[in-house]
Design a protein around this motif. Structure first.
Motif, PDB file in Angstrom:
ATOM      1  N   ALA A  44      10.475  -7.322   4.392  1.00  3.35           N
ATOM      2  CA  ALA A  44      11.007  -7.715   5.712  1.00  3.35           C
ATOM      3  C   ALA A  44      11.639  -6.485   6.361  1.00  3.35           C
ATOM      4  O   ALA A  44      12.673  -5.994   5.919  1.00  3.35           O
ATOM      5  CB  ALA A  44      12.043  -8.828   5.562  1.00  3.35           C
ATOM      6  N   LYS A  46      13.285  -6.111   8.949  1.00  5.12           N
ATOM      7  CA  LYS A  46      14.625  -6.234   9.546  1.00  5.12           C
ATOM      8  C   LYS A  46      15.695  -5.698   8.604  1.00  5.12           C
ATOM      9  O   LYS A  46      16.741  -5.283   9.056  1.00  5.12           O
ATOM     10  CB  LYS A  46      14.888  -7.679   9.940  1.00  5.12           C
ATOM     11  CG  LYS A  46      15.008  -8.633   8.801  1.00  5.12           C
ATOM     12  CD  LYS A  46      14.942 -10.064   9.277  1.00  5.12           C
ATOM     13  CE  LYS A  46      13.501 -10.498   9.405  1.00  5.12           C
ATOM     14  NZ  LYS A  46      13.308 -11.718  10.137  1.00  5.12           N
ATOM     15  N   TYR A  86       6.585 -13.142  12.510  1.00  3.04           N
ATOM     16  CA  TYR A  86       7.338 -14.324  12.972  1.00  3.04           C
ATOM     17  C   TYR A  86       8.306 -13.851  14.050  1.00  3.04           C
ATOM     18  O   TYR A  86       9.134 -12.973  13.808  1.00  3.04           O
ATOM     19  CB  TYR A  86       8.136 -14.974  11.821  1.00  3.04           C
ATOM     20  CG  TYR A  86       9.291 -15.820  12.344  1.00  3.04           C
ATOM     21  CD1 TYR A  86       9.053 -17.064  12.930  1.00  3.04           C
ATOM     22  CD2 TYR A  86      10.607 -15.356  12.303  1.00  3.04           C
ATOM     23  CE1 TYR A  86      10.099 -17.821  13.450  1.00  3.04           C
ATOM     24  CE2 TYR A  86      11.660 -16.100  12.819  1.00  3.04           C
ATOM     25  CZ  TYR A  86      11.401 -17.338  13.397  1.00  3.04           C
ATOM     26  OH  TYR A  86      12.430 -18.077  13.923  1.00  3.04           O
ATOM     27  N   ARG A 132       7.298 -22.350  11.490  1.00  5.81           N
ATOM     28  CA  ARG A 132       8.549 -22.235  10.733  1.00  5.81           C
ATOM     29  C   ARG A 132       9.263 -23.577  10.772  1.00  5.81           C
ATOM     30  O   ARG A 132       9.474 -24.144  11.843  1.00  5.81           O
ATOM     31  CB  ARG A 132       9.452 -21.159  11.332  1.00  5.81           C
ATOM     32  CG  ARG A 132      10.801 -21.121  10.592  1.00  5.81           C
ATOM     33  CD  ARG A 132      11.604 -19.899  10.934  1.00  5.81           C
ATOM     34  NE  ARG A 132      12.924 -19.964  10.296  1.00  5.81           N
ATOM     35  CZ  ARG A 132      13.789 -18.976  10.273  1.00  5.81           C
ATOM     36  NH1 ARG A 132      13.473 -17.822  10.832  1.00  5.81           N
ATOM     37  NH2 ARG A 132      14.954 -19.118   9.686  1.00  5.81           N
ATOM     38  N   CYS A 178      20.119 -16.215   1.604  1.00  6.29           N
ATOM     39  CA  CYS A 178      20.672 -14.891   1.920  1.00  6.29           C
ATOM     40  C   CYS A 178      21.412 -14.398   0.681  1.00  6.29           C
ATOM     41  O   CYS A 178      22.428 -14.995   0.297  1.00  6.29           O
ATOM     42  CB  CYS A 178      21.632 -15.008   3.114  1.00  6.29           C
ATOM     43  SG  CYS A 178      22.427 -13.462   3.541  1.00  6.29           S
ATOM     44  N   GLU A 179      20.866 -13.396   0.034  1.00  7.42           N
ATOM     45  CA  GLU A 179      21.451 -12.856  -1.198  1.00  7.42           C
ATOM     46  C   GLU A 179      21.633 -13.957  -2.240  1.00  7.42           C
ATOM     47  O   GLU A 179      22.664 -14.015  -2.917  1.00  7.42           O
ATOM     48  CB  GLU A 179      22.771 -12.115  -0.919  1.00  7.42           C
ATOM     49  CG  GLU A 179      22.575 -10.923   0.015  1.00  7.42           C
ATOM     50  CD  GLU A 179      23.787 -10.004   0.121  1.00  7.42           C
ATOM     51  OE1 GLU A 179      24.806 -10.280  -0.528  1.00  7.42           O
ATOM     52  OE2 GLU A 179      23.693  -9.007   0.860  1.00  7.42           O
ATOM     53  N   GLY A 209      10.210 -17.178   2.929  1.00  9.18           N
ATOM     54  CA  GLY A 209      11.222 -16.361   3.586  1.00  9.18           C
ATOM     55  C   GLY A 209      11.834 -15.294   2.697  1.00  9.18           C
ATOM     56  O   GLY A 209      11.248 -14.862   1.695  1.00  9.18           O
ATOM     57  N   GLY A 211      15.874 -13.460   1.301  1.00 11.50           N
ATOM     58  CA  GLY A 211      17.123 -13.880   0.658  1.00 11.50           C
ATOM     59  C   GLY A 211      17.019 -14.013  -0.846  1.00 11.50           C
ATOM     60  O   GLY A 211      17.960 -14.472  -1.487  1.00 11.50           O
ATOM     61  N   HIS A 212      15.865 -13.613  -1.419  1.00  7.59           N
ATOM     62  CA  HIS A 212      15.679 -13.693  -2.874  1.00  7.59           C
ATOM     63  C   HIS A 212      16.130 -12.352  -3.453  1.00  7.59           C
ATOM     64  O   HIS A 212      15.358 -11.397  -3.470  1.00  7.59           O
ATOM     65  CB  HIS A 212      14.201 -13.917  -3.226  1.00  7.59           C
ATOM     66  CG  HIS A 212      13.546 -14.957  -2.364  1.00  7.59           C
ATOM     67  ND1 HIS A 212      13.639 -16.291  -2.628  1.00  7.59           N
ATOM     68  CD2 HIS A 212      12.832 -14.849  -1.202  1.00  7.59           C
ATOM     69  CE1 HIS A 212      12.985 -16.965  -1.688  1.00  7.59           C
ATOM     70  NE2 HIS A 212      12.497 -16.107  -0.813  1.00  7.59           N
ATOM     71  N   GLU A 242       9.241 -12.902   1.451  1.00  4.94           N
ATOM     72  CA  GLU A 242       9.428 -11.745   2.337  1.00  4.94           C
ATOM     73  C   GLU A 242      10.873 -11.238   2.267  1.00  4.94           C
ATOM     74  O   GLU A 242      11.603 -11.298   3.249  1.00  4.94           O
ATOM     75  CB  GLU A 242       9.030 -12.090   3.771  1.00  4.94           C
ATOM     76  CG  GLU A 242       9.598 -13.382   4.322  1.00  4.94           C
ATOM     77  CD  GLU A 242       9.282 -13.591   5.796  1.00  4.94           C
ATOM     78  OE1 GLU A 242       8.240 -13.131   6.267  1.00  4.94           O
ATOM     79  OE2 GLU A 242      10.113 -14.231   6.479  1.00  4.94           O
ATOM     80  N   GLY A 244      14.031  -8.635   2.181  1.00  6.14           N
ATOM     81  CA  GLY A 244      14.395  -7.341   2.770  1.00  6.14           C
ATOM     82  C   GLY A 244      15.407  -6.668   1.859  1.00  6.14           C
ATOM     83  O   GLY A 244      15.144  -5.636   1.237  1.00  6.14           O
ATOM     84  N   TYR A 340      20.134  -3.207   5.767  1.00  6.94           N
ATOM     85  CA  TYR A 340      20.898  -3.749   6.909  1.00  6.94           C
ATOM     86  C   TYR A 340      21.969  -2.787   7.442  1.00  6.94           C
ATOM     87  O   TYR A 340      22.990  -3.227   7.971  1.00  6.94           O
ATOM     88  CB  TYR A 340      21.511  -5.120   6.568  1.00  6.94           C
ATOM     89  CG  TYR A 340      20.448  -6.183   6.441  1.00  6.94           C
ATOM     90  CD1 TYR A 340      19.826  -6.706   7.564  1.00  6.94           C
ATOM     91  CD2 TYR A 340      20.037  -6.622   5.189  1.00  6.94           C
ATOM     92  CE1 TYR A 340      18.825  -7.646   7.450  1.00  6.94           C
ATOM     93  CE2 TYR A 340      19.023  -7.566   5.069  1.00  6.94           C
ATOM     94  CZ  TYR A 340      18.426  -8.070   6.205  1.00  6.94           C
ATOM     95  OH  TYR A 340      17.424  -9.001   6.100  1.00  6.94           O
TER      96      TYR A 340
HETATM   97  C1  LIG Z   1      12.752 -14.969   8.682  1.00  6.91           C
HETATM   98  C2  LIG Z   1      13.370 -13.994   7.732  1.00  6.91           C
HETATM   99  N1  LIG Z   1      12.628 -13.534   6.707  1.00  6.91           N
HETATM  100  C3  LIG Z   1      13.132 -12.632   5.835  1.00  6.91           C
HETATM  101  C4  LIG Z   1      14.425 -12.160   5.936  1.00  6.91           C
HETATM  102  C5  LIG Z   1      14.917 -11.155   4.947  1.00  6.91           C
HETATM  103  O1  LIG Z   1      16.003 -11.643   4.221  1.00  6.91           O
HETATM  104  P1  LIG Z   1      16.706 -10.770   3.103  1.00  6.91           P
HETATM  105  O2  LIG Z   1      16.869  -9.406   3.608  1.00  6.91           O
HETATM  106  O3  LIG Z   1      18.011 -11.468   2.886  1.00  6.91           O
HETATM  107  O4  LIG Z   1      15.828 -10.831   1.893  1.00  6.91           O
HETATM  108  C6  LIG Z   1      15.241 -12.626   6.982  1.00  6.91           C
HETATM  109  C7  LIG Z   1      16.604 -12.150   7.130  1.00  6.91           C
HETATM  110  O5  LIG Z   1      17.349 -12.495   8.005  1.00  6.91           O
HETATM  111  C8  LIG Z   1      14.689 -13.560   7.919  1.00  6.91           C
HETATM  112  O6  LIG Z   1      15.413 -14.013   8.955  1.00  6.91           O
END
Ligand SMILES: Cc1ncc(COP(=O)(O)O)c(C=O)c1O
Length: 381
Positions: A44, A46, A86, A132, A178-179, A209, A211-212, A242, A244, A340
């Motif tokens: 991810a 982001k 997405y 989603r 998330c975490e 998604g 958060g893993h 996915e 991050g 982040y």
């Molecule tokens: C739709 C989606 N996918 C993936 C992630 C990545 O999450 P993380 O960095 O906690 O693994 C986020 C984080 O906000 C998200 O909003």
């Protein structure tokens, strides 16, 4: 705690330093989960978008996910593949460019999907569309980071899909962690199946998604693998994760310097060349207290606030206890400052942006980017 004083001693300006070896260790662990569970895992952007590392990431993962046109472009240009995309809301004037460089497109509402469906089917048949959904359950306690909080705009509620999926939809996506650990995923999956179970046989893939946080010490990766394998076998679908944070978790630091020490109202503050609001925004947004090398929990005679370099009053962290008396010119090493951070920084107050360095496997420190006045100026007009 391991000290980086010698490794970083050549740095004279503030810098994020990514440790290549640690990134590779994370990628290897994630790759093992992918292989043993028989799923796809994508990055991810982001959370981590240092694109010079994308060729390395691509050796271990299956690609990347974008939440905007620019992220998709970066994936396309620097990872050499199409994005799993997405967007919370797709823009009409970006849609064609985005579709041409995406492989999956996930829609946040039925309305947006129907708005673009004809165009997708006519012009971009290579794209696998998904929706989603909101599993209505999350272990995340902070609302800022909980996409299932009451009234959330992210993901479709189950009652809107009671009659099934609109024609053409091939996948479902949920993001509610998330975490978190695999046991939280297990509970989330149960909620997802309870609300959306009737739709699972209708789709080819499920994106679970991010958060893993599988690279966090103590994460039960074997449990994660068992859970995913069982879900896949039971439902006969492809699974995509996915993450991050997990990719860049504990892969590097933000190295700062003490520029001045002020003593007001009996509070001593170390003034630094970095800013919490501009360079570590989650410390104020989440909020959380970053770890600083050479500080301990117990009281010591060397108790200091840490001051950010912007003029925002709240740009500081409450007192830390230092093992040794800090002095002007010393380095301050903020731990785990790769995910982040760089993706979220600003140039608020015109404060100098930290450099970006790579600590290579052979111990060499390489400057990848130095930000200049022009970077600041060009954003303003
Ligand atoms: C739709 C989606 N996918 C993936 C992630 C990545 O999450 P993380 O960095 O906690 O693994 C986020 C984080 O906000 C998200 O909003």
């Amino acid at each position: 705690m391991m000290s980086h004083i010698s490794e970083y001693s050549s740095l004279r300006r503030a810098a994020y330093v990514l440790d290549e070896q640690k990134l590779i260790a994370n990628l290897k662990l994630i790759r093992r989960v992918r292989d043993e569970a028989g799923i796809s895992i994508i990055l991810a952007l982001k959370g981590f978008a240092m694109w010079r590392m994308f060729p390395l990431v691509a050796k271990y993962l299956d690609g990347a996910t974008a939440s905007s046109l620019y992220e998709a472009r970066l994936i396309h240009e620097e990872m050499g593949c199409n994005a799993h995309t997405y967007c919370a809301a797709y823009l009409d004037d970006e849609f064609d460019e985005l579709s041409a460089i995406s492989e999956h497109m996930v829609f946040n509402s039925v309305g947006q999907y129907l708005h673009f469906r004809d165009k997708l089917q006519a012009s971009y048949p290579h794209i696998s569309p998904g929706l989603r959904v909101n599993p209505g359950f999350s272990k995340v306690e902070v609302d800022m980071y909980n996409p299932t909080a009451p009234g959330s705009r992210l993901g479709i509620d189950a009652d809107r899909l009671a009659d099934g999926l609109p024609g053409g939809i091939e996948g479902l996506h949920f993001h509610a962690l998330c975490e978190n650990d695999s046991y939280d995923l297990e509970e989330t999956l149960a909620a997802f199946e309870q609300r959306f179970g009737h739709l699972i046989p209708k789709v080819k893939w499920i994106n679970m998604g991010g958060g893993h946080l599988m690279t966090r010490k103590g994460y039960d990766t074997d449990h994660l693998i068992r859970l995913l394998k069982a879900f896949k076998e039971k439902n006969n679908v492809d699974i995509i994760l996915e993450p991050g944070s997990a990719i860049a978790w504990q892969t590097g630091d933000l190295v700062a310097h003490i520029v001045d020490i002020v003593d007001n109202h009996n509070i001593k503050t170390l003034m630094t060349d970095v800013s919490f609001t501009a360079h570590m925004p989650d410390t104020l947004e989440m909020p959380y207290r970053p770890m600083i090398e050479g500080t301990i929990q117990e009281d010591t005679p060397y108790r200091y606030r840490i001051g950010g370099t912007s003029c925002l009053s709240g740009d500081f962290m409450y007192e830390y206890n230092f093992e040794k008396e800090p002095a002007i010119g010393d380095q301050l090493v903020f731990k785990d400052m790769i995910h982040y951070t760089i993706v979220k920084t600003t140039m608020f107050n015109g404060v100098r942006h930290p450099d970006i360095y790579l600590l290579k496997q052979n111990g060499e420190l390489v400057c990848q980017r130095r930000f200049t006045y022009e970077d600041y100026k060009n954003r303003m007009n």
